[in-house]
Motif scaffolding. Structure first.
Motif, mmCIF file in Angstrom:
data_model
loop_
_atom_site.group_PDB
_atom_site.id
_atom_site.type_symbol
_atom_site.label_atom_id
_atom_site.label_comp_id
_atom_site.label_asym_id
_atom_site.label_seq_id
_atom_site.Cartn_x
_atom_site.Cartn_y
_atom_site.Cartn_z
ATOM 1 N N VAL A 273 76.386 148.045 -44.740
ATOM 2 C CA VAL A 273 75.407 147.011 -44.397
ATOM 3 C C VAL A 273 74.270 147.637 -43.593
ATOM 4 C CG1 VAL A 273 75.044 144.758 -43.340
ATOM 5 C CG2 VAL A 273 77.283 145.333 -44.323
ATOM 6 N N PRO A 274 73.027 147.554 -44.075
ATOM 7 C CA PRO A 274 71.899 148.149 -43.341
ATOM 8 C C PRO A 274 71.520 147.333 -42.114
ATOM 9 C CG PRO A 274 71.122 147.044 -45.323
ATOM 10 C CD PRO A 274 72.619 146.975 -45.367
ATOM 11 N N ALA A 275 70.721 147.919 -41.242
ATOM 12 C CA ALA A 275 70.263 147.245 -40.025
ATOM 13 C C ALA A 275 69.478 145.990 -40.393
ATOM 14 C CB ALA A 275 69.395 148.189 -39.193
ATOM 15 N N GLY A 276 69.689 144.936 -39.615
ATOM 16 C CA GLY A 276 68.957 143.698 -39.827
ATOM 17 C C GLY A 276 69.386 142.902 -41.040
ATOM 18 N N HIS A 277 70.559 143.228 -41.596
ATOM 19 C CA HIS A 277 71.049 142.537 -42.787
ATOM 20 C C HIS A 277 72.516 142.152 -42.615
ATOM 21 C CE1 HIS A 277 67.438 144.455 -44.329
ATOM 22 N NE2 HIS A 277 67.506 143.687 -45.395
ATOM 23 N N TYR A 278 72.986 141.258 -43.500
ATOM 24 C CA TYR A 278 74.356 140.757 -43.413
ATOM 25 C C TYR A 278 74.961 140.664 -44.812
ATOM 26 C CZ TYR A 278 72.821 139.769 -38.740
ATOM 27 O OH TYR A 278 72.320 139.923 -37.466
ATOM 28 N N PHE A 279 76.283 140.876 -44.865
ATOM 29 C CA PHE A 279 77.014 140.807 -46.127
ATOM 30 C C PHE A 279 77.769 139.484 -46.146
ATOM 31 C CE2 PHE A 279 80.146 141.739 -49.359
ATOM 32 C CZ PHE A 279 79.501 142.635 -50.210
ATOM 33 N N MET A 280 77.493 138.653 -47.167
ATOM 34 C CA MET A 280 78.021 137.297 -47.233
ATOM 35 C C MET A 280 78.996 137.157 -48.405
ATOM 36 S SD MET A 280 76.070 136.314 -44.751
ATOM 37 C CE MET A 280 76.546 134.591 -44.714
ATOM 38 N N MET A 281 80.056 136.373 -48.190
ATOM 39 C CA MET A 281 80.994 136.085 -49.266
ATOM 40 C C MET A 281 81.447 134.635 -49.165
ATOM 41 S SD MET A 281 83.369 139.538 -49.446
ATOM 42 C CE MET A 281 84.276 138.946 -50.865
ATOM 43 N N GLY A 282 81.759 134.044 -50.323
ATOM 44 C CA GLY A 282 82.310 132.695 -50.350
ATOM 45 C C GLY A 282 83.813 132.730 -50.134
ATOM 46 N N ASP A 283 84.350 131.646 -49.597
ATOM 47 C CA ASP A 283 85.796 131.579 -49.365
ATOM 48 C C ASP A 283 86.568 131.387 -50.668
ATOM 49 O OD1 ASP A 283 85.282 131.897 -46.711
ATOM 50 O OD2 ASP A 283 85.590 129.793 -46.162
ATOM 51 N N ASN A 284 85.916 130.844 -51.679
ATOM 52 C CA ASN A 284 86.515 130.754 -53.011
ATOM 53 C C ASN A 284 86.168 132.049 -53.732
ATOM 54 O OD1 ASN A 284 87.680 129.908 -55.374
ATOM 55 N ND2 ASN A 284 86.391 128.086 -55.628
ATOM 56 N N ARG A 285 86.875 133.117 -53.398
ATOM 57 C CA ARG A 285 86.453 134.484 -53.658
ATOM 58 C C ARG A 285 86.126 134.778 -55.119
ATOM 59 N NH1 ARG A 285 87.858 137.592 -49.017
ATOM 60 N NH2 ARG A 285 86.643 136.477 -47.443
ATOM 61 N N ASN A 287 85.180 132.597 -57.381
ATOM 62 C CA ASN A 287 84.251 131.621 -57.933
ATOM 63 C C ASN A 287 83.045 131.490 -57.001
ATOM 64 O OD1 ASN A 287 85.696 130.204 -60.369
ATOM 65 N ND2 ASN A 287 87.253 130.404 -58.768
ATOM 66 N N SER A 288 82.533 132.631 -56.580
ATOM 67 C CA SER A 288 81.396 132.644 -55.666
ATOM 68 C C SER A 288 80.456 133.783 -56.033
ATOM 69 C CB SER A 288 81.878 132.822 -54.211
ATOM 70 O OG SER A 288 80.795 133.049 -53.348
ATOM 71 N N GLU A 289 79.186 133.448 -56.248
ATOM 72 C CA GLU A 289 78.170 134.481 -56.440
ATOM 73 C C GLU A 289 77.579 134.782 -55.072
ATOM 74 O OE1 GLU A 289 73.971 135.237 -58.768
ATOM 75 O OE2 GLU A 289 75.470 133.939 -59.687
ATOM 76 N N ASP A 290 77.835 135.971 -54.570
ATOM 77 C CA ASP A 290 77.460 136.275 -53.188
ATOM 78 C C ASP A 290 76.939 137.705 -53.085
ATOM 79 O OD1 ASP A 290 79.906 137.747 -53.278
ATOM 80 O OD2 ASP A 290 80.991 135.942 -52.666
ATOM 81 N N SER A 291 77.056 138.318 -51.901
ATOM 82 C CA SER A 291 76.473 139.642 -51.672
ATOM 83 C C SER A 291 77.039 140.710 -52.600
ATOM 84 C CB SER A 291 76.693 140.066 -50.212
ATOM 85 O OG SER A 291 75.863 139.320 -49.347
ATOM 86 N N ARG A 292 78.194 140.471 -53.170
ATOM 87 C CA ARG A 292 78.737 141.427 -54.130
ATOM 88 C C ARG A 292 77.844 141.551 -55.364
ATOM 89 N NH1 ARG A 292 84.463 138.626 -54.778
ATOM 90 N NH2 ARG A 292 83.098 136.814 -54.453
ATOM 91 N N PHE A 293 77.084 140.500 -55.649
ATOM 92 C CA PHE A 293 76.288 140.454 -56.871
ATOM 93 C C PHE A 293 74.792 140.591 -56.627
ATOM 94 C CE2 PHE A 293 80.073 137.758 -57.312
ATOM 95 C CZ PHE A 293 80.740 138.461 -58.302
ATOM 96 N N TRP A 294 74.285 140.003 -55.512
ATOM 97 C CA TRP A 294 72.833 140.035 -55.296
ATOM 98 C C TRP A 294 72.422 140.704 -53.991
ATOM 99 C CZ3 TRP A 294 73.040 137.420 -50.910
ATOM 100 C CH2 TRP A 294 73.843 136.277 -50.795
ATOM 101 N N GLY A 295 73.363 141.306 -53.264
ATOM 102 C CA GLY A 295 72.990 142.137 -52.128
ATOM 103 C C GLY A 295 73.038 141.474 -50.771
#
Length: 323
Positions: A273-285, A287-295
């Motif tokens: 994770v770079p400075a000033g950024h955050y990695f997000m994920m859904g709890d429905n792992r 069935n969630s489009e999150d940081s794994r797909f769009w950064g």
């Protein structure tokens, strides 16, 4: 002014209808700011221009009526058939176009200030945060928890708290900032986040998992495997995992800013994770489009911290705080 106000309302109705029907996207914060400015202009015009004119016209009418009655009395006529008070009330009455602009300014201003600096309501549109948040949950988002920002520009001017792992956060979707997303923070600046074979690793350590009773989805009438995960700092939350889903994300990930910080394999993804950024994920792992797909989510995209379900019309037991 009545014609101009009618045109403005017609434009607002046209824009709102197209937005509702999905013909185009809109920025509600910008729309609310524009409404505040426009109604403020009408309110100032009413306060310093239109109201003084009506008061002056009513005073002139009263003065002329007094002079006329005095002249008639001098001529010996005592009874005068004229309803000056009714005419005066009509002169002082606000026209409709001021009722629907200047009259609404205090309410719109209060909504703008509350929504911009304190709390903002959101509706959960998808199941990516099940079981923590369900479709139809109406939630409140704390707008000042992470700092005070200039409305519309979203520029932070007073920093307060930094996002922590485990926070449920609303943010502007990096791919299309006109859309708001809600996910859970699993990686903060400097973290190495890996999701390998449906398991989360933080800085090389497996995030502890405790298996719970299966989760029953009342809408789909299906069961899902449910776990309790610990992302550190004493924060735990429930999540769902579907063993039938593939572990590989490499073919489904799109290019994104900072993608050089990520490695995709057949087993999953690993990101720094770079400075000033955050990695997000859904709890429905699965069935969630999150940081794994769009950064990563940059700090300037943060809207606020979600913390309370204030209504779900399908299930009142959903009302209450959540983690």
């Amino acid at each position: 002014m009545g014609l101009l106000t009618g045109i403005l309302y017609a434009c607002l109705a046209f824009f709102g209808t197209g937005w509702y029907l999905g013909k185009w996207s809109g920025n509600f914060s910008l729309l609310l700011f524009t409404l505040t400015v426009v109604t403020a202009a009408y309110w100032l015009a009413e306060r310093f221009v239109f109201l003084p004119r009506r008061l002056a016209a009513a005073a002139t009418l009263t003065h002329q009526d007094g002079e006329r009655r005095a002249e008639l009395a001098r001529l010996g006529i005592d009874k005068v058939d004229m309803d000056v008070e009714s005419a005066r009330e009509r002169l002082l009455a606000q026209p409709w176009w001021l009722d629907w602009t200047a009259g609404l300014f205090p309410v719109i201003l209060m909504v703008f200030l509350l929504r911009s600096f304190l709390f903002e309501p959101f509706k959960i549109p998808s199941g990516s945060m099940i079981p923590t948040l369900e479709i139809g949950d109406l939630i409140l988002v704390n707008k000042f928890h992470y700092g005070i920002r200039i409305p519309v520009l979203n520029k932070k001017v007073v920093p307060l708290n930094d996002p922590k792992r485990g926070d449920v956060m609303v943010f502007r979707y990096p791919v299309d900032p006109g859309i708001d997303f809600i996910k859970r923070v699993v990686g903060v600046p400097g973290d190495e986040v890996a999701y390998i074979n449906q398991k989360l690793y933080l800085n090389g350590q497996l995030a502890p998992l405790q298996q719970l009773d299966d989760y029953y989805d009342e809408d789909r009438r299906t069961y899902s495997r449910q776990f309790r995960e610990d992302v550190g700092g004493g924060v735990t939350h429930r999540l769902l995992v579907d063993p039938q889903q593939p572990s590989s994300y490499g073919m489904r990930a799109r290019p994104f800013p900072g993608s050089e910080n990520c490695r995709y394999t057949a087993e999953g993804v690993t990101c720094k994770v770079p400075a000033g950024h955050y990695f997000m994920m859904g709890d429905n792992r699965d069935n969630s489009e999150d940081s794994r797909f769009w950064g990563f989510v940059p700090d300037e995209n943060i809207v606020g911290r979600a913390f309370f379900v204030w209504m779900n019309f399908g299930s009142l037991k959903r009302i209450g705080p959540f983690h």
